[in-house]
Structures are given as C-alpha cells and as structure tokens.
Motif scaffolding. Structure first.
Motif, mmCIF file in Angstrom:
data_model
loop_
_atom_site.group_PDB
_atom_site.id
_atom_site.type_symbol
_atom_site.label_atom_id
_atom_site.label_comp_id
_atom_site.label_asym_id
_atom_site.label_seq_id
_atom_site.Cartn_x
_atom_site.Cartn_y
_atom_site.Cartn_z
ATOM 1 N N SER A 9 -6.372 3.724 -9.149
ATOM 2 C CA SER A 9 -5.516 3.867 -10.325
ATOM 3 C C SER A 9 -4.858 2.516 -10.601
ATOM 4 O O SER A 9 -4.879 1.619 -9.754
ATOM 5 C CB SER A 9 -4.441 4.924 -10.079
ATOM 6 O OG SER A 9 -3.508 4.452 -9.113
ATOM 7 N N GLN A 10 -4.257 2.372 -11.776
ATOM 8 C CA GLN A 10 -3.553 1.113 -12.064
ATOM 9 C C GLN A 10 -2.419 0.897 -11.082
ATOM 10 O O GLN A 10 -2.157 -0.229 -10.658
ATOM 11 C CB GLN A 10 -3.055 1.098 -13.497
ATOM 12 C CG GLN A 10 -4.164 0.816 -14.476
ATOM 13 C CD GLN A 10 -3.652 0.410 -15.836
ATOM 14 O OE1 GLN A 10 -2.490 0.599 -16.172
ATOM 15 N NE2 GLN A 10 -4.529 -0.154 -16.623
ATOM 16 N N HIS A 11 -1.744 1.966 -10.705
ATOM 17 C CA HIS A 11 -0.674 1.856 -9.705
ATOM 18 C C HIS A 11 -1.227 1.331 -8.384
ATOM 19 O O HIS A 11 -0.640 0.440 -7.756
ATOM 20 C CB HIS A 11 -0.001 3.227 -9.504
ATOM 21 C CG HIS A 11 1.090 3.202 -8.493
ATOM 22 N ND1 HIS A 11 0.860 3.515 -7.171
ATOM 23 C CD2 HIS A 11 2.393 2.879 -8.606
ATOM 24 C CE1 HIS A 11 1.999 3.382 -6.506
ATOM 25 N NE2 HIS A 11 2.950 3.002 -7.357
ATOM 26 N N ASP A 12 -2.368 1.872 -7.958
ATOM 27 C CA ASP A 12 -3.003 1.400 -6.718
ATOM 28 C C ASP A 12 -3.400 -0.070 -6.832
ATOM 29 O O ASP A 12 -3.238 -0.846 -5.888
ATOM 30 C CB ASP A 12 -4.249 2.224 -6.395
ATOM 31 C CG ASP A 12 -3.934 3.643 -5.973
ATOM 32 O OD1 ASP A 12 -2.783 3.915 -5.565
ATOM 33 O OD2 ASP A 12 -4.850 4.497 -6.062
ATOM 34 N N GLN A 13 -3.940 -0.440 -7.996
ATOM 35 C CA GLN A 13 -4.351 -1.831 -8.183
ATOM 36 C C GLN A 13 -3.156 -2.774 -8.111
ATOM 37 O O GLN A 13 -3.243 -3.844 -7.495
ATOM 38 C CB GLN A 13 -5.060 -1.989 -9.528
ATOM 39 C CG GLN A 13 -6.402 -1.284 -9.591
ATOM 40 C CD GLN A 13 -7.064 -1.507 -10.913
ATOM 41 O OE1 GLN A 13 -7.435 -2.643 -11.237
ATOM 42 N NE2 GLN A 13 -7.224 -0.449 -11.695
ATOM 43 N N LEU A 14 -2.046 -2.386 -8.734
ATOM 44 C CA LEU A 14 -0.831 -3.207 -8.675
ATOM 45 C C LEU A 14 -0.310 -3.300 -7.247
ATOM 46 O O LEU A 14 0.066 -4.383 -6.779
ATOM 47 C CB LEU A 14 0.248 -2.633 -9.594
ATOM 48 C CG LEU A 14 -0.011 -2.755 -11.094
ATOM 49 C CD1 LEU A 14 0.993 -1.913 -11.874
ATOM 50 C CD2 LEU A 14 0.047 -4.207 -11.524
ATOM 51 N N LEU A 15 -0.296 -2.165 -6.567
ATOM 52 C CA LEU A 15 0.194 -2.146 -5.184
ATOM 53 C C LEU A 15 -0.670 -3.003 -4.281
ATOM 54 O O LEU A 15 -0.178 -3.909 -3.604
ATOM 55 C CB LEU A 15 0.247 -0.702 -4.674
ATOM 56 C CG LEU A 15 0.571 -0.564 -3.179
ATOM 57 C CD1 LEU A 15 2.008 -0.987 -2.918
ATOM 58 C CD2 LEU A 15 0.329 0.853 -2.715
ATOM 59 N N TRP A 16 -1.986 -2.737 -4.266
ATOM 60 C CA TRP A 16 -2.872 -3.451 -3.348
ATOM 61 C C TRP A 16 -3.067 -4.904 -3.759
ATOM 62 O O TRP A 16 -3.223 -5.781 -2.901
ATOM 63 C CB TRP A 16 -4.196 -2.708 -3.195
ATOM 64 C CG TRP A 16 -3.995 -1.462 -2.402
ATOM 65 C CD1 TRP A 16 -4.041 -0.178 -2.839
ATOM 66 C CD2 TRP A 16 -3.631 -1.403 -1.026
ATOM 67 N NE1 TRP A 16 -3.730 0.686 -1.821
ATOM 68 C CE2 TRP A 16 -3.480 -0.038 -0.687
ATOM 69 C CE3 TRP A 16 -3.415 -2.358 -0.038
ATOM 70 C CZ2 TRP A 16 -3.123 0.388 0.588
ATOM 71 C CZ3 TRP A 16 -3.061 -1.923 1.238
ATOM 72 C CH2 TRP A 16 -2.928 -0.580 1.539
ATOM 73 N N SER A 18 -0.694 -6.711 -5.043
ATOM 74 C CA SER A 18 0.532 -7.336 -4.536
ATOM 75 C C SER A 18 0.474 -7.533 -3.030
ATOM 76 O O SER A 18 0.940 -8.549 -2.504
ATOM 77 C CB SER A 18 1.754 -6.477 -4.898
ATOM 78 O OG SER A 18 1.899 -6.400 -6.295
ATOM 79 N N GLU A 114 -12.401 -0.298 -12.974
ATOM 80 C CA GLU A 114 -11.372 0.257 -12.094
ATOM 81 C C GLU A 114 -10.823 -0.734 -11.067
ATOM 82 O O GLU A 114 -9.968 -0.384 -10.260
ATOM 83 C CB GLU A 114 -11.877 1.526 -11.389
ATOM 84 C CG GLU A 114 -13.149 1.356 -10.608
ATOM 85 C CD GLU A 114 -14.417 1.499 -11.459
ATOM 86 O OE1 GLU A 114 -15.496 1.337 -10.886
ATOM 87 O OE2 GLU A 114 -14.323 1.752 -12.668
#
Length: 150
Positions: A9-16, A18, A114
């Motif tokens: 997800s976009q949230h996962d992409q931002l988290l990982w 970072s 993705e």
C-alpha cells in the motif's frame, strides 16, 4: 503485478522507504565518522611527506571510502527490491537502484506501480547522501589547502 510480487500500500511504501532511507543514512554517517578516525591515522602516516603526496593520499582515501559507502547503499536498495520481489533479476534491481540513487533516472527499467513511491526513496537517499559527501569533501579540502591561498 505478478503473483510473486508483494503488494504494498502507499502507507507501506512510505514506511518501508523511510526505513531503508534511514538505514542508508546511518550507514553513511557511521562510515563518515569512522572515516574521520581513519583519515587522522593516514594523516599522521603521511605527515612528513610532501604537501602534494599528503593531499593526494588523504583526499584519495576519503574518496575511496565515500564511494564505498555509496556502493553499499546501492546494493542495499537492490537487495531490498529483490527481497520484495519488485524485480526478478539482480542485474535489473542493481541497475534500477544505481540509476535511481544517482538520480539519473533513465526510465528504461521501471518499478511496478505498487513499488513506485517506495522506489522514489532511493533517489531521496542518493540526494541526501551525496550532499553529505560533498560537504565532507569540501570541508576536508578546505582543511588541506595551504593558508597562503586564502
């Protein structure tokens, strides 16, 4: 997306993104800190040599250490992309990581949709770490320049 690709997800992409950026920053800053000690040791070793040899050896050693740090980070990005199954082949992951990290961005190898936000963090990592490297080298060269040039 292929069946083997891990959906992010976009949230996962931002988290990982970072997380990997932070790990790279720690690697880079840690190696620069270690480099200061190593350069001090090298400086003592070449202290009684000619100014040209001292400058060449110290700046050359710093350059090799900085290039090594950037290389480690590009390989780390490639390994993470392979582990996340964004690429099937090491060559593609490594090429994409290098082109993105250096912000060349040819666009001939691209990430699946993705992973695109995540992949952009590779470029951010390169920009930040090249900036720190440039500042480090400028500071080092300023220290090495003879005061008579001021």
């Amino acid at each position: 997306m292929t069946p083997d690709t891990l959906a992010m997800s976009q949230h996962d992409q931002l988290l990982w993104g970072s997380v990997v950026l932070s790990v790279c920053a720690l690697i880079h800053v840690g190696l620069l800190a270690a480099m200061i000690e190593a350069l001090a040791h090298i400086g003592r070793w070449v202290k009684n040599r000619s100014r040209m040899l001292r400058t060449t050896v110290v700046v050359g050693a710093a350059f090799v250490m900085i290039v090594s740090s950037h290389t480690i980070q590009v390989w780390l990005w490639a390994a993470v992309l392979l582990n996340m199954k964004a690429f099937d082949y090491l060559y593609d992951a490594l090429y994409f990581s290098l082109v993105t990290y250096t912000t060349v961005g040819y666009g001939d190898v691209v990430l699946p949709v993705e992973f695109r936000v995540f992949g952009a963090f590779g470029g951010v990592t390169g920009i930040l770490c090249f900036g720190i490297s440039t500042a480090f080298l400028v500071s080092l060269i300023n220290k090495l320049l003879p005061k008579s040039l001021d």
